[in-house]
Design an enzyme around this catalytic site. Structure first.
Site, PDB file in Angstrom:
ATOM      1  N   LYS A   1     -66.908 -34.447 -36.487  1.00  0.00           N
ATOM      2  CA  LYS A   1     -66.397 -35.683 -37.227  1.00  0.00           C
ATOM      3  C   LYS A   1     -64.551 -36.070 -36.777  1.00  0.00           C
ATOM      4  O   LYS A   1     -64.154 -34.751 -36.719  1.00  0.00           O
ATOM      5  CB  LYS A   1     -66.849 -36.057 -38.184  1.00  0.00           C
ATOM      6  CG  LYS A   1     -66.268 -37.375 -38.792  1.00  0.00           C
ATOM      7  CD  LYS A   1     -65.918 -37.752 -40.013  1.00  0.00           C
ATOM      8  CE  LYS A   1     -65.921 -39.738 -40.467  1.00  0.00           C
ATOM      9  NZ  LYS A   1     -66.356 -39.909 -41.897  1.00  0.00           N
TER      10      LYS A   1
ATOM     11  N   SER B   1     -68.808 -43.589 -42.500  1.00  0.00           N
ATOM     12  CA  SER B   1     -68.282 -43.752 -42.060  1.00  0.00           C
ATOM     13  C   SER B   1     -68.133 -42.781 -40.308  1.00  0.00           C
ATOM     14  O   SER B   1     -67.145 -42.593 -39.596  1.00  0.00           O
ATOM     15  CB  SER B   1     -66.369 -43.489 -42.129  1.00  0.00           C
ATOM     16  OG  SER B   1     -66.538 -42.414 -43.105  1.00  0.00           O
TER      17      SER B   1
ATOM     18  N   SER C   1     -71.233 -41.951 -45.921  1.00  0.00           N
ATOM     19  CA  SER C   1     -70.859 -42.010 -44.774  1.00  0.00           C
ATOM     20  C   SER C   1     -71.633 -40.857 -43.800  1.00  0.00           C
ATOM     21  O   SER C   1     -71.550 -41.552 -42.714  1.00  0.00           O
ATOM     22  CB  SER C   1     -68.882 -41.431 -44.906  1.00  0.00           C
ATOM     23  OG  SER C   1     -68.127 -42.765 -45.018  1.00  0.00           O
TER      24      SER C   1
END
Length: 506
Positions: free
Chosen positions: A97, A172, A196
């Site tokens: 990420k 996210s 997330s």
């Protein structure tokens, strides 16, 4: 180097914190500051040996993807970073990420305001992946400052659902889940403060594990609220999830989130514990996890039917009521909002005052906040205003109350887990939401937080939670979430493994 503030600046600064100074006091304070600030100036001359050690000795290149290489918006930067020639990850492709630092590779954290920031360190998880032979092929797009459970706030593009691009992929860690689902990598590392990792995994049809709080070191990953921060793996196969956890978990001495007695890697041989047998396990279907205002009946029905199939593998499955589960989102909200403002906006991301602090990010982030905050999406602006208001008007009282209630919330789950080996509920109460550009404020709230009702409580309590691909409804994936005792990841990984090898769900 820092300079001594002027008399006017001292007066203004004091006024902001409720202190009123006369001219004589201002002069005295300025003289004292002039002496004290010498220590600050000396810091600029001292080498930070810890920062220098946080860089793996492997060559690296990066570039931005072209549109053909990035049809769903999942990739922030394509990378080519190969680790050791042998190890547990030899031949495995990884993504991380884009709030995970890789030295020499830019980090946007989903926001235009971080254009130009290039970390000088490797996150601990990055070093561990490379030292076991992993090949990091991309940094994946995430939502702006990781503040959304949807996937429409990221810069430069939204992340679309890989099954149907008219829908959101969830956030996210949106790009991480999509990169796994579309085969860009075998495993992605996500970060999770309210769901997330699990939400995009559920909506993209892959496995996503939020480990026990502190099990995976967060060193070198951009924080939101340190008591909620979790990092963990996303994969298409349970075995890949387990082997990833074996390598990235364990003490690193730099992350104060970790318990002092946590052993260094390997923590547990998770892959060897994948027996595929769940005969006799007790699984509790949490009644309240199906009763949210946004719960959809077809999702509830599908997850309950999936739970029933576990009986075919010899598990004992029954309903359990945990009334306080309904308060989980209520408890999480002030911790997330006020904690994020105190840690990120008021302290430039270094509000946690021990362990290794990412001062390079703090310097860059703090400076751009002063000039570019208007570039942030509406959900981040709303959280910033509310958090600052609650801190300054109500003196952090609600943050403190919520943190105290978090202790009670953990106890009720712990109590249930004395009777059950795992708890079960939908990962999200609803199917993937449609992608809508420029939503109304009410719809924006639903699109950023309306999917977190079941996931957010376990960020507060730190219990490990795993989203398992359950089925498809109207062609769209949904997830079933399993929760177990702290540091007991092998239980939920083995349940998922049993489901996978028996092809229990289509």
């Amino acid at each position: 180097m820092p300079r001594t503030p002027s008399a006017t600046e001292i007066r203004d600064l004091a006024t902001k914190i409720g202190i009123h100074l006369n001219d004589e006091e201002i002069t005295a304070i300025q003289s004292a500051i002039k002496l004290l600030i010498l220590s600050y100036n000396e810091l600029d001359k001292i080498s930070d040996e810890t920062s220098n050690s946080l860089r793996a000795p492997y060559s690296r290149t990066w570039r931005r993807p072209n549109p053909q290489e990035n049809p769903y918006g999942a990739i922030a930067f394509l990378t080519d970073i190969k680790g050791k020639d042998n190890g547990k990850f030899n031949g495995k492709k990884f993504c991380v990420k884009d709030n995970v630092m890789i030295a020499g590779v830019p980090m946007l954290h989903g926001s235009k305001i971080l254009e130009g920031f290039v970390p000088e360190i490797d996150a601990t998880v990055v070093i561990r992946i490379l030292n076991e032979g992993g090949h990091i092929v991309a940094k994946t797009t995430c939502e702006a400052l990781s503040f959304s459970g949807g996937s429409f706030t990221s810069y430069p593009t939204p992340v679309l659902n890989p099954i149907n691009p008219e829908y959101m992929s969830g956030g996210s860690s949106s790009g991480a889940a999509v990169a796994v689902a579309t085969g860009v990598c075998d495993v992605a590392i996500g970060a999770d403060q309210g769901g997330s990792i699990r939400v995009p995994s559920a909506w993209s049809g892959v496995y996503g594990l939020k480990p026990t709080y502190g099990l995976v070191p967060y060193t070198g990953i951009a924080t939101i609220e340190p008591t909620l921060d979790h990092a963990g793996p996303i994969a298409r196969r349970v075995e890949d999830l387990a082997i990833a956890l074996e390598v990235i978990a364990g003490r690193d001495d730099l992350d104060p989130r970790q318990p002092s007695d946590l052993p260094r890697p390997p923590v547990k041989p998770y892959t060897k514990l994948l027996t595929g047998s769940i005969k006799g396990l007790k699984i509790g279907i949490v009644k309240e996890g199906f009763e949210w205002p946004v719960s959809e009946e077809d999702v509830n029905k599908a997850v309950k039917e999936a739970a029933d199939k576990l009986r075919d593998l010899g598990a004992n499955v029954e309903e359990v009521s945990i009334p306080m589960h309904k308060l989980g989102m209520t408890i999480w909200t002030p911790i997330m909002i006020e904690g994020a403002v105190a840690n990120m906006l008021l302290a430039s991301g270094v509000g946690w005052r021990s362990g290794y602090l990412e001062w390079q990010l703090a310097e860059f982030f703090g400076n751009v906040l002063k000039t570019m905050s208007s570039e942030l999406p509406l959900n981040v602006k709303a959280a910033a205003v509310l958090g600052y208001y609650m801190i300054t008007r109500y003196n952090n009282v609600y943050y403190a109350k919520a943190r105290n209630l978090a202790l009670d919330l953990r106890k009720v789950y712990d109590n249930a887990l004395t009777k059950f080996d795992a708890l079960l509920m939908p990962t999200t109460p609803q199917k993937p939401l449609k992608f809508i550009d420029n939503p109304t404020p009410e719809l924006m709230l639903l699109m950023t937080a309306g999917m977190l009702y079941n996931t957010a409580p376990f960020n507060v309590t730190g219990h490990p939670a795993l989203s398992i691909p359950c089925c498809k409804l109207n062609g769209l994936p949904i997830g079933m979430m399993l929760v177990t005792k702290h540091l007991n990841e092998e239980t939920i990984l083995n349940i998922a493994h049993a489901i996978e090898i028996n092809k229990l769900y289509s």
